[in-house]
Design an enzyme around this catalytic site. Structure first.
Site, PDB file in Angstrom:
ATOM      1  N   ARG A  98       0.799  -1.221   0.000  1.00 66.23           N
ATOM      2  CA  ARG A  98       0.000   0.000   0.000  1.00 66.23           C
ATOM      3  C   ARG A  98       0.834   1.276   0.000  1.00 66.23           C
ATOM      4  O   ARG A  98       0.331   2.358  -0.243  1.00 66.23           O
ATOM      5  CB  ARG A  98      -0.953  -0.016   1.216  1.00 66.23           C
ATOM      6  CG  ARG A  98      -2.082  -1.009   1.063  1.00 66.23           C
ATOM      7  CD  ARG A  98      -2.768  -1.329   2.379  1.00 66.23           C
ATOM      8  NE  ARG A  98      -2.037  -2.318   3.165  1.00 66.23           N
ATOM      9  CZ  ARG A  98      -2.489  -2.860   4.304  1.00 66.23           C
ATOM     10  NH1 ARG A  98      -3.643  -2.490   4.800  1.00 66.23           N
ATOM     11  NH2 ARG A  98      -1.763  -3.763   4.953  1.00 66.23           N
TER      12      ARG A  98
ATOM     13  N   ALA B   1      34.809  40.696   3.736  1.00 64.00           N
ATOM     14  CA  ALA B   1      33.758  40.224   2.831  1.00 64.00           C
ATOM     15  C   ALA B   1      34.374  39.597   1.587  1.00 64.00           C
ATOM     16  O   ALA B   1      35.359  40.099   1.048  1.00 64.00           O
ATOM     17  CB  ALA B   1      32.876  41.396   2.427  1.00 64.00           C
TER      18      ALA B   1
HETATM   19  C1  UD1 Z   1      -2.698  -6.841  10.646  1.00 66.67           C
HETATM   20  C2  UD1 Z   1      -3.756  -7.711  11.327  1.00 66.67           C
HETATM   21  C3  UD1 Z   1      -4.963  -6.844  11.658  1.00 66.67           C
HETATM   22  C4  UD1 Z   1      -4.543  -5.687  12.528  1.00 66.67           C
HETATM   23  C5  UD1 Z   1      -3.398  -4.895  11.877  1.00 66.67           C
HETATM   24  C6  UD1 Z   1      -2.864  -3.896  12.874  1.00 66.67           C
HETATM   25  C7  UD1 Z   1      -3.472  -9.952  10.350  1.00 66.67           C
HETATM   26  C8  UD1 Z   1      -4.054 -10.957   9.431  1.00 66.67           C
HETATM   27  N1  UD1 Z   1      -4.133  -8.768  10.433  1.00 66.67           N
HETATM   28  O1  UD1 Z   1      -3.269  -6.393   9.431  1.00 66.67           O
HETATM   29  O2  UD1 Z   1      -5.932  -7.628  12.337  1.00 66.67           O
HETATM   30  O3  UD1 Z   1      -5.646  -4.838  12.767  1.00 66.67           O
HETATM   31  O4  UD1 Z   1      -2.336  -5.771  11.512  1.00 66.67           O
HETATM   32  O5  UD1 Z   1      -1.911  -3.038  12.328  1.00 66.67           O
HETATM   33  O6  UD1 Z   1      -2.503 -10.240  11.001  1.00 66.67           O
HETATM   34  N2  UD1 Z   1       4.203  -9.475   7.799  1.00 66.67           N
HETATM   35  C9  UD1 Z   1       5.161 -10.463   7.739  1.00 66.67           C
HETATM   36  N3  UD1 Z   1       4.975 -11.495   6.888  1.00 66.67           N
HETATM   37  C10 UD1 Z   1       3.887 -11.613   6.108  1.00 66.67           C
HETATM   38  C11 UD1 Z   1       2.891 -10.612   6.191  1.00 66.67           C
HETATM   39  C12 UD1 Z   1       3.062  -9.549   7.053  1.00 66.67           C
HETATM   40  O7  UD1 Z   1       6.171 -10.402   8.422  1.00 66.67           O
HETATM   41  O8  UD1 Z   1       3.795 -12.611   5.372  1.00 66.67           O
HETATM   42  C13 UD1 Z   1       4.416  -8.327   8.702  1.00 66.67           C
HETATM   43  C14 UD1 Z   1       4.377  -6.993   7.969  1.00 66.67           C
HETATM   44  O9  UD1 Z   1       5.694  -6.617   7.543  1.00 66.67           O
HETATM   45  C15 UD1 Z   1       3.836  -6.055   9.050  1.00 66.67           C
HETATM   46  C16 UD1 Z   1       2.991  -6.957   9.932  1.00 66.67           C
HETATM   47  O10 UD1 Z   1       3.373  -8.276   9.629  1.00 66.67           O
HETATM   48  O11 UD1 Z   1       4.883  -5.489   9.793  1.00 66.67           O
HETATM   49  C17 UD1 Z   1       1.498  -6.781   9.674  1.00 66.67           C
HETATM   50  O12 UD1 Z   1       1.228  -7.083   8.309  1.00 66.67           O
HETATM   51  P1  UD1 Z   1       0.240  -6.211   7.432  1.00 66.67           P
HETATM   52  O13 UD1 Z   1       0.180  -6.799   6.092  1.00 66.67           O
HETATM   53  O14 UD1 Z   1       0.558  -4.784   7.554  1.00 66.67           O
HETATM   54  O15 UD1 Z   1      -1.130  -6.534   8.193  1.00 66.67           O
HETATM   55  P2  UD1 Z   1      -2.418  -5.625   8.285  1.00 66.67           P
HETATM   56  O16 UD1 Z   1      -3.206  -5.764   7.035  1.00 66.67           O
HETATM   57  O17 UD1 Z   1      -2.067  -4.276   8.726  1.00 66.67           O
HETATM   58 CA    CA Z   2      -0.179  -3.157   8.983  1.00 65.10          CA
END
Ligand code: UD1
Ligand code: CA
Length: 469
Positions: A18, A391
């Site tokens: 995003r 200067a």
């Molecule tokens: C996640 C939560 C959501 C919560 C939100 C809060 C899940 C399914 N959802 O959503 O309920 O409200 O965080 O901010 O967990 N990451 C990994 N490996 C992956 C995917 C993600 O390490 O395969 C890490 C990302 O780098 C990030 C964190 O996990 O730091 C959260 O992932 P992100 O994709 O941002 O989850 P959200 O959609 O924000």
């Molecule tokens: Ca997130």
């Protein structure tokens, strides 16, 4: 394992689609520091770096290089198949490396950077007190859209029944105000037992860590939620706009901390102040000032608008007039800079010295009370005390191949518009006549004239005008 029985996993493998940026999300900066470094700082207040497992994947080498100096451990999630998949990698890592499984695992998100150590401590405490299998940190923001929602068994009870992601909310659940922060405490073996049963049967086709909540409840385990004191603290950074919101919140906190210590900051919302900056009492910071990196400013200073000071040290009673740029400079007590002075790295400005309008300095020592007030370039020079640099004076420090030194003794007077061709030295108390090009050393107390003699031709101009008529 840590004496507390806790280890920490930080999820930082995601791409951050995003953001629409080439840079991995967790290396985007707020408050002058990468998101992930903020989270690691908070984690380190709870356990030692050896007990912090950073899950990296997207641009893993880049992320690892950026945070390796913190001493944390790394777990590779080569393919990013969701937050549940991220924790599956931690489980595999413990098994493969024969690491003792910590009793409790605190899970932090690399993109929830404002989390405070106090809040981490309180969720760990509650987790132990409630004897829970999973403890979820939650919040109720003005707009919960986009977050997973936490469903409670009853509104005033800590028990949770499930976490539902935004895209899976049923119409009757859309109004649920309480969000999942992405920060949890688990009893590690109970979490690990559930990870293998996660499925990708959901809107994103990912393994959701959040599904573990309902799975544990189904097993009769205790899953509880605790609300964070401040909403800002648990806001995620999924878009640049969200990140800039957090950046502003964080910098305002820094400004408030400085103001509480006696610093006057006019219109703090216009200033950009990094968290590591320190400022002494009775210093005044005007609107639109940037103080960056490990900058230290003493007491009773005045930093006027539009100045950008990074990685620099200023003594007490220093005046920085409008529009100055300082980078890795040292400025002693009572010095006056600007307006529009540019102090480049290794500029050392002595006590009560003046560096004025449109003056550029680099690798320069300017002695006590010396003045370089107008339109100078001073590079690779050691300038004594009480020197007057007129200067337009310039040190010609570069011959196209090498840089050379200029040395000016105490009390010397360098007339305006002189060029000092280095290597060259001007003795103490010497005078350099205005407009000189100095290529040879000047002895102490001498007068150096390095220009051709002026010739006046009486009546020449009048004669020329008469000839044109
Ligand atoms: C996640 C939560 C959501 C919560 C939100 C809060 C899940 C399914 N959802 O959503 O309920 O409200 O965080 O901010 O967990 N990451 C990994 N490996 C992956 C995917 C993600 O390490 O395969 C890490 C990302 O780098 C990030 C964190 O996990 O730091 C959260 O992932 P992100 O994709 O941002 O989850 P959200 O959609 O924000
Ligand atoms: Ca997130």
């Amino acid at each position: 394992m840590d004496a507390t029985g806790f280890a920490i996993a930080i999820m930082a493998a995601g791409k951050g689609t995003r953001l629409k940026s080439k840079r991995p999300k967790v290396l985007h900066e707020i408050g002058g520091q990468a998101l992930l470094l903020h989270v690691i700082d908070a984690a380190k207040t709870v356990v030692s770096a050896g007990q912090i497992y950073c899950i990296i994947g997207h641009e893993a080498d880049r992320v690892r290089a950026a945070v390796a100096p913190t001493g944390v451990q790394f777990v590779l999630q080569a393919e990013q198949r969701g937050t549940g998949h991220a924790l599956q990698q931690v489980k595999a890592y413990f098994t493969e490396t024969g690491t003792a499984i910590p009793k409790h695992l605190l899970v932090l998100s690399g993109d929830v950077p404002l989390i405070r150590p106090e809040t981490i401590a309180s969720i760990c405490d509650l987790h132990l007190r409630e004897n829970a299998a999973m403890t979820i940190l939650t919040a109720v923001p003005d707009d919960p859209t986009g977050y997973g929602r936490v469903l409670r068994a009853s509104p005033d009870k800590p028990e949770v029944t499930a976490i539902v992601e935004q895209k899976s909310l049923r119409p009757d659940q859309l109004a649920t105000p309480e969000i999942n922060s992405g920060i949890y405490c688990f009893e590690t073996t109970k979490l690990f037992r559930k990870l293998d049963s996660l499925s990708t049967d959901n809107a994103h086709g990912e393994f959701y860590l959040t599904d573990v909540a309902a799975m544990l409840v189904a097993d009769g385990e205790r899953v509880v939620a605790v609300k964070a004191d401040s909403v800002n603290e648990v806001l995620g950074a999924n878009t640049i706009a969200e990140m800039m919101h957090l950046d502003a919140a964080m910098r305002l906190e820094t400004a408030k901390r400085l103001m509480a210590q006696g610093v006057t900051i006019f219109r703090p919302e216009t200033c950009v102040i990094d968290a590591a900056v320190t400022v002494g009492a009775d210093t005044t910071i005007e609107p639109y000032v940037q103080l960056l990196g490990a900058t230290t400013i003493g007491t009773d200073c005045r930093i006027r608008s539009y100045s950008v000071i990074q990685q620099s040290t200023l003594g007490n009673g220093v005046t920085v007039r409008n529009g100055c740029i300082l980078d890795s400079a040292e400025v002693s007590d009572g010095a006056i800079l600007g307006p529009y002075a540019h102090l480049r790295p290794e500029s050392r400005i002595g006590e009560n010295a003046h560096v004025g309008n449109f003056v550029e300095t680099k690798k320069v020592t300017l002695g006590k009370g010396s003045k370089a007030n107008h339109l100078n370039y001073l590079g690779d020079a050691t300038i004594g005390a009480g020197v007057n640099v007129g200067a337009g004076v310039i040190t010609c420090n570069y011959d196209g191949v090498h840089k050379h030194q200029t040395i000016i003794g105490d009390g010397a007077f360098i007339g305006s518009d002189s060029t000092l061709v280095a290597p060259v030295s001007i003795g103490a108390g010497a005078y350099v006549a205005a407009g000189s090009c100095i290529t040879e050393n000047v002895p102490a107390d001498a007068l150096a004239l390095g220009r051709s003699r002026q010739a006046n031709k009486p009546g020449w101009a009048a004669a020329r005008r008469a000839a044109k008529k």
